[in-house]
Design a protein around this motif. Sequence first.
Motif, PDB file in Angstrom:
ATOM      1  N   LEU A   1       0.774  -1.169  -0.845  1.00 42.47           N
ATOM      2  CA  LEU A   1      -0.128  -0.164   0.472  1.00 42.47           C
ATOM      3  C   LEU A   1       0.938   1.344   0.031  1.00 42.47           C
ATOM      4  CD1 LEU A   1      -2.935  -0.955   2.754  1.00 42.47           C
ATOM      5  CD2 LEU A   1      -2.980  -0.540   0.145  1.00 42.47           C
ATOM      6  N   GLY A   2       2.024   1.260  -0.084  1.00 40.62           N
ATOM      7  CA  GLY A   2       2.751   2.506   0.286  1.00 40.62           C
ATOM      8  C   GLY A   2       2.726   2.727   1.743  1.00 40.62           C
ATOM      9  N   VAL A   3       1.877   2.638   2.515  1.00 43.88           N
ATOM     10  CA  VAL A   3       2.538   3.222   3.574  1.00 43.88           C
ATOM     11  C   VAL A   3       3.262   2.659   5.217  1.00 43.88           C
ATOM     12  CG1 VAL A   3      -0.795   3.667   3.539  1.00 43.88           C
ATOM     13  CG2 VAL A   3       0.434   1.813   4.601  1.00 43.88           C
TER      14      VAL A   3
ATOM     15  N   ALA B   1       5.173  -1.465 -19.012  1.00 41.20           N
ATOM     16  CA  ALA B   1       5.616  -0.926 -17.489  1.00 41.20           C
ATOM     17  C   ALA B   1       6.510  -1.730 -16.921  1.00 41.20           C
ATOM     18  CB  ALA B   1       4.396   0.199 -17.088  1.00 41.20           C
ATOM     19  N   ALA B   2       5.732  -2.847 -16.848  1.00 38.77           N
ATOM     20  CA  ALA B   2       6.202  -4.082 -16.460  1.00 38.77           C
ATOM     21  C   ALA B   2       7.595  -4.486 -16.464  1.00 38.77           C
ATOM     22  CB  ALA B   2       5.651  -5.467 -16.082  1.00 38.77           C
ATOM     23  N   THR B   3       7.857  -4.231 -18.035  1.00 36.74           N
ATOM     24  CA  THR B   3       9.581  -4.017 -18.123  1.00 36.74           C
ATOM     25  C   THR B   3      10.740  -3.561 -17.529  1.00 36.74           C
ATOM     26  OG1 THR B   3       9.974  -3.201 -20.039  1.00 36.74           O
ATOM     27  CG2 THR B   3       8.774  -5.537 -20.103  1.00 36.74           C
ATOM     28  N   ARG B   4       9.704  -2.673 -17.052  1.00 37.11           N
ATOM     29  CA  ARG B   4      11.149  -1.303 -16.165  1.00 37.11           C
ATOM     30  C   ARG B   4      10.641  -1.354 -14.596  1.00 37.11           C
ATOM     31  NH1 ARG B   4       8.846   0.615 -20.849  1.00 37.11           N
ATOM     32  NH2 ARG B   4       7.019   1.749 -19.398  1.00 37.11           N
ATOM     33  N   ARG B   5       9.405  -1.539 -14.096  1.00 39.00           N
ATOM     34  CA  ARG B   5       9.491  -1.786 -12.307  1.00 39.00           C
ATOM     35  C   ARG B   5       8.955  -2.645 -12.602  1.00 39.00           C
ATOM     36  NH1 ARG B   5       8.333   3.396 -13.302  1.00 39.00           N
ATOM     37  NH2 ARG B   5       6.491   4.034 -13.578  1.00 39.00           N
ATOM     38  N   PRO B   6       9.081  -3.207 -10.993  1.00 36.99           N
ATOM     39  CA  PRO B   6       6.678  -4.472 -10.969  1.00 36.99           C
ATOM     40  C   PRO B   6       5.602  -3.188 -10.417  1.00 36.99           C
ATOM     41  CG  PRO B   6       8.723  -4.448  -9.561  1.00 36.99           C
ATOM     42  CD  PRO B   6       9.129  -3.384 -10.285  1.00 36.99           C
ATOM     43  N   VAL B   7       4.747  -3.497 -11.180  1.00 38.77           N
ATOM     44  CA  VAL B   7       3.158  -3.561 -11.209  1.00 38.77           C
ATOM     45  C   VAL B   7       2.414  -4.000 -10.103  1.00 38.77           C
ATOM     46  CG1 VAL B   7       1.531  -2.493 -12.902  1.00 38.77           C
ATOM     47  CG2 VAL B   7       4.098  -2.682 -14.357  1.00 38.77           C
ATOM     48  N   THR B   8       2.615  -2.690  -9.295  1.00 34.66           N
ATOM     49  CA  THR B   8       1.285  -2.979  -8.058  1.00 34.66           C
ATOM     50  C   THR B   8       0.036  -2.434  -8.280  1.00 34.66           C
ATOM     51  OG1 THR B   8       2.000  -1.679  -7.202  1.00 34.66           O
ATOM     52  CG2 THR B   8       3.340  -3.478  -6.404  1.00 34.66           C
ATOM     53  N   LEU B   9      -0.784  -2.460  -7.914  1.00 37.05           N
ATOM     54  CA  LEU B   9      -1.968  -2.090  -7.479  1.00 37.05           C
ATOM     55  C   LEU B   9      -2.297  -1.770  -6.266  1.00 37.05           C
ATOM     56  CD1 LEU B   9      -4.950  -1.304  -8.913  1.00 37.05           C
ATOM     57  CD2 LEU B   9      -6.036  -3.472  -8.385  1.00 37.05           C
ATOM     58  N   ARG B  10      -2.248  -0.377  -6.089  1.00 39.86           N
ATOM     59  CA  ARG B  10      -2.155   0.367  -4.723  1.00 39.86           C
ATOM     60  C   ARG B  10      -2.730   1.934  -5.250  1.00 39.86           C
ATOM     61  NH1 ARG B  10       4.233   1.112  -2.759  1.00 39.86           N
ATOM     62  NH2 ARG B  10       4.507   2.288  -4.240  1.00 39.86           N
ATOM     63  N   PRO B  11      -3.290   2.093  -3.319  1.00 40.67           N
ATOM     64  CA  PRO B  11      -3.321   3.458  -4.187  1.00 40.67           C
ATOM     65  C   PRO B  11      -2.270   4.582  -4.082  1.00 40.67           C
ATOM     66  CG  PRO B  11      -3.670   3.450  -1.923  1.00 40.67           C
ATOM     67  CD  PRO B  11      -2.893   1.532  -3.090  1.00 40.67           C
ATOM     68  N   VAL B  12      -3.397   5.660  -4.514  1.00 41.62           N
ATOM     69  CA  VAL B  12      -1.949   6.887  -4.735  1.00 41.62           C
ATOM     70  C   VAL B  12      -2.682   8.300  -4.378  1.00 41.62           C
ATOM     71  CG1 VAL B  12      -1.356   9.089  -6.331  1.00 41.62           C
ATOM     72  CG2 VAL B  12      -1.570   6.713  -7.720  1.00 41.62           C
ATOM     73  N   TRP B  13      -1.391   7.971  -2.150  1.00 41.97           N
ATOM     74  CA  TRP B  13      -2.320   8.286  -1.971  1.00 41.97           C
ATOM     75  C   TRP B  13      -1.837   9.985  -1.901  1.00 41.97           C
ATOM     76  CZ3 TRP B  13      -4.991   5.612   1.106  1.00 41.97           C
ATOM     77  CH2 TRP B  13      -4.560   4.879   1.056  1.00 41.97           C
TER      78      TRP B  13
END
Length: 135
Positions: free
Chosen positions: A42-44, A123-135
């Motif tokens: 979640l990036g928290v 985009a995933a070839t450059r960095r992992p793609v996660t589904l998370r909120p943009v706070w």
Amino acid sequence: MDDVHEQLAAEGFGDVRPAHGFAFQFLSHRDGATAVELAEHLGVTKQAAVQLIDELERRGYVHRRAHPTDRRSRLVALTTRGWDCIERVVARSQQVEQHWATLVGDGALDGLRDCLTAFVRDAATRRPVTLRPVW
């Protein structure tokens, strides 16, 4: 999403907030997660994740259980109510997509989905793609 949340409320899930969906999505792809793992996703902070877990547990969407290899940690997993909520969101999302298909046609909607998938894969070839909120 407003329509989805209105439908959820009408079906007895009025206490679900959009931020909960990101936790549900993460937990639905694993057999439990620690507060640290959820916080990372979640990036928290860990403390914020613990508060979210406490809230979801009080509302009956998740439960805690012993970690199989780390006695200091606990795993958080979805309850039946949590899975029921996910099923309702999926069903309502499918209805929304059906509506979109009537507006633009199945072929155009499939093409859009293919294009968006290509963007995510790129985009995933450059960095992992996660589904998370943009706070």
